[in-house]
Design an enzyme around this catalytic site. Structure first.
Site, PDB file in Angstrom:
ATOM      1  N   HIS A  49     -10.569  -5.218  -3.196  1.00 56.03           N
ATOM      2  CA  HIS A  49      -9.220  -5.475  -2.692  1.00 56.03           C
ATOM      3  C   HIS A  49      -9.262  -5.907  -1.239  1.00 56.03           C
ATOM      4  O   HIS A  49     -10.138  -5.504  -0.483  1.00 56.03           O
ATOM      5  CB  HIS A  49      -8.305  -4.262  -2.872  1.00 56.03           C
ATOM      6  CG  HIS A  49      -8.861  -2.987  -2.325  1.00 56.03           C
ATOM      7  ND1 HIS A  49      -9.802  -2.254  -3.002  1.00 56.03           N
ATOM      8  CD2 HIS A  49      -8.622  -2.328  -1.174  1.00 56.03           C
ATOM      9  CE1 HIS A  49     -10.116  -1.165  -2.296  1.00 56.03           C
ATOM     10  NE2 HIS A  49      -9.417  -1.194  -1.174  1.00 56.03           N
TER      11      HIS A  49
ATOM     12  N   GLY B  47     -15.812   2.801   3.826  1.00 56.70           N
ATOM     13  CA  GLY B  47     -14.566   3.539   3.658  1.00 56.70           C
ATOM     14  C   GLY B  47     -13.790   3.164   2.411  1.00 56.70           C
ATOM     15  O   GLY B  47     -12.596   3.460   2.306  1.00 56.70           O
ATOM     16  N   GLN B  48     -14.468   2.519   1.451  1.00 54.87           N
ATOM     17  CA  GLN B  48     -13.768   2.123   0.227  1.00 54.87           C
ATOM     18  C   GLN B  48     -13.521   3.344  -0.655  1.00 54.87           C
ATOM     19  O   GLN B  48     -14.439   4.112  -0.934  1.00 54.87           O
ATOM     20  CB  GLN B  48     -14.600   1.088  -0.537  1.00 54.87           C
ATOM     21  CG  GLN B  48     -13.885   0.556  -1.774  1.00 54.87           C
ATOM     22  CD  GLN B  48     -14.686  -0.543  -2.483  1.00 54.87           C
ATOM     23  OE1 GLN B  48     -15.815  -0.843  -2.094  1.00 54.87           O
ATOM     24  NE2 GLN B  48     -14.089  -1.120  -3.505  1.00 54.87           N
TER      25      GLN B  48
ATOM     26  N   ASN C 245     -12.742  -3.222   2.802  1.00 57.74           N
ATOM     27  CA  ASN C 245     -13.628  -2.064   2.875  1.00 57.74           C
ATOM     28  C   ASN C 245     -14.594  -2.130   1.699  1.00 57.74           C
ATOM     29  O   ASN C 245     -14.174  -2.353   0.555  1.00 57.74           O
ATOM     30  CB  ASN C 245     -12.814  -0.774   2.826  1.00 57.74           C
ATOM     31  CG  ASN C 245     -11.932  -0.600   4.052  1.00 57.74           C
ATOM     32  OD1 ASN C 245     -12.276  -1.047   5.137  1.00 57.74           O
ATOM     33  ND2 ASN C 245     -10.786   0.040   3.872  1.00 57.74           N
TER      34      ASN C 245
ATOM     35  N   ASP D 166       0.844  -1.191   0.000  1.00 60.93           N
ATOM     36  CA  ASP D 166       0.000   0.000   0.000  1.00 60.93           C
ATOM     37  C   ASP D 166       0.882   1.246   0.000  1.00 60.93           C
ATOM     38  O   ASP D 166       1.886   1.320   0.699  1.00 60.93           O
ATOM     39  CB  ASP D 166      -0.916   0.003   1.221  1.00 60.93           C
ATOM     40  CG  ASP D 166      -2.062   0.983   1.068  1.00 60.93           C
ATOM     41  OD1 ASP D 166      -3.212   0.522   0.952  1.00 60.93           O
ATOM     42  OD2 ASP D 166      -1.819   2.211   1.064  1.00 60.93           O
ATOM     43  N   ILE D 167       0.477   2.244  -0.789  1.00 57.23           N
ATOM     44  CA  ILE D 167       1.281   3.454  -0.926  1.00 57.23           C
ATOM     45  C   ILE D 167       1.224   4.318   0.337  1.00 57.23           C
ATOM     46  O   ILE D 167       2.139   5.111   0.585  1.00 57.23           O
ATOM     47  CB  ILE D 167       0.835   4.239  -2.181  1.00 57.23           C
ATOM     48  CG1 ILE D 167       1.939   5.150  -2.678  1.00 57.23           C
ATOM     49  CG2 ILE D 167      -0.457   4.999  -1.940  1.00 57.23           C
ATOM     50  CD1 ILE D 167       1.689   5.694  -4.077  1.00 57.23           C
TER      51      ILE D 167
ATOM     52  N   HIS E 280      -7.082  -5.869   2.189  1.00 57.62           N
ATOM     53  CA  HIS E 280      -5.936  -5.299   2.908  1.00 57.62           C
ATOM     54  C   HIS E 280      -5.361  -6.356   3.842  1.00 57.62           C
ATOM     55  O   HIS E 280      -6.115  -7.027   4.559  1.00 57.62           O
ATOM     56  CB  HIS E 280      -6.369  -4.121   3.786  1.00 57.62           C
ATOM     57  CG  HIS E 280      -6.876  -2.919   3.064  1.00 57.62           C
ATOM     58  ND1 HIS E 280      -6.091  -1.812   2.810  1.00 57.62           N
ATOM     59  CD2 HIS E 280      -8.096  -2.623   2.559  1.00 57.62           C
ATOM     60  CE1 HIS E 280      -6.813  -0.888   2.192  1.00 57.62           C
ATOM     61  NE2 HIS E 280      -8.033  -1.355   2.016  1.00 57.62           N
TER      62      HIS E 280
HETATM   63  P1  5GP Z   1      -9.716   1.456   0.364  1.00 56.97           P
HETATM   64  O1  5GP Z   1      -9.771   2.727   1.149  1.00 56.97           O
HETATM   65  O2  5GP Z   1     -10.407   1.599  -0.969  1.00 56.97           O
HETATM   66  O3  5GP Z   1     -10.125   0.250   1.123  1.00 56.97           O
HETATM   67  O4  5GP Z   1      -8.185   1.207   0.080  1.00 56.97           O
HETATM   68  C1  5GP Z   1      -7.500   1.712  -1.016  1.00 56.97           C
HETATM   69  C2  5GP Z   1      -6.039   1.632  -0.676  1.00 56.97           C
HETATM   70  O5  5GP Z   1      -5.303   1.794  -1.854  1.00 56.97           O
HETATM   71  C3  5GP Z   1      -5.579   2.720   0.308  1.00 56.97           C
HETATM   72  O6  5GP Z   1      -5.031   2.104   1.462  1.00 56.97           O
HETATM   73  C4  5GP Z   1      -4.560   3.501  -0.490  1.00 56.97           C
HETATM   74  O7  5GP Z   1      -3.467   3.921   0.285  1.00 56.97           O
HETATM   75  C5  5GP Z   1      -4.142   2.525  -1.575  1.00 56.97           C
HETATM   76  N1  5GP Z   1      -3.734   3.137  -2.807  1.00 56.97           N
HETATM   77  C6  5GP Z   1      -4.415   4.102  -3.487  1.00 56.97           C
HETATM   78  N2  5GP Z   1      -3.761   4.428  -4.609  1.00 56.97           N
HETATM   79  C7  5GP Z   1      -2.645   3.655  -4.636  1.00 56.97           C
HETATM   80  C8  5GP Z   1      -1.555   3.541  -5.557  1.00 56.97           C
HETATM   81  O8  5GP Z   1      -1.490   4.211  -6.578  1.00 56.97           O
HETATM   82  N3  5GP Z   1      -0.594   2.628  -5.257  1.00 56.97           N
HETATM   83  C9  5GP Z   1      -0.649   1.861  -4.141  1.00 56.97           C
HETATM   84  N4  5GP Z   1       0.358   0.994  -3.953  1.00 56.97           N
HETATM   85  N5  5GP Z   1      -1.656   1.936  -3.255  1.00 56.97           N
HETATM   86  C10 5GP Z   1      -2.633   2.831  -3.501  1.00 56.97           C
END
Ligand code: 5GP
Length: 116
Positions: A102, A95-96, A89, A33-34, A104
């Site tokens: 995906h 919180g998605q 999420n 994760d970034i 986590h």
């Molecule tokens: P969500 O909030 O949708 O459950 O999680 C999305 C996740 O994707 C977040 O934790 C966010 O940091 C990660 N993320 C978003 N854009 C990028 C990206 O360009 N590269 C990587 N490696 N992670 C990303």
């Protein structure tokens, strides 16, 4: 709930933007994760662009199982023998932020419960 299936994760699958990929097979991809929320924070995605868990269908049951087994494999390879958390999420209240299903994997510290 269904939204566009073209996301930043599609670009990662196609190698159009860089990511620190830790695992790949014909069905799934895992990358760091970034914005990590724990010392180890890895995302596992299906290559099939299902927007959210709520959009998964019965025909996806083997793929969903594969994602969890991939999460287990990736967590073991990351050295998370003391445990970890697996989070999906789902939707706005969940919180998605990226509308490509995906998983986590969070670990490397004691995680709190309940999450916020
Ligand atoms: P969500 O909030 O949708 O459950 O999680 C999305 C996740 O994707 C977040 O934790 C966010 O940091 C990660 N993320 C978003 N854009 C990028 C990206 O360009 N590269 C990587 N490696 N992670 C990303």
């Amino acid at each position: 709930m269904s939204k566009t299936t073209e996301t930043i994760f599609s670009k990662i699958i196609r190698r159009e933007i860089p990511a620190d990929i830790v695992y790949e097979d014909n069905l799934a991809l895992a990358f760091k994760d970034i914005h990590p929320q724990a010392p180890i924070h890895i995302i596992v995605i299906p290559k099939k662009p299902i927007p959210t868990l709520a959009d998964a269908e019965s025909q996806d049951h083997a793929l969903l199982g594969h994602l969890l087994l991939t999460a287990k494999r990736v967590a073991k390879e990351a050295g998370l023998e003391k445990g970890y958390r697996v989070v999906i999420n789902t939707g706005d209240d969940g919180g998605q932020t990226v509308h490509h299903l995906h998983v986590h994997i969070l670990g490397g510290r004691q995680l709190n419960w309940p999450p916020g």
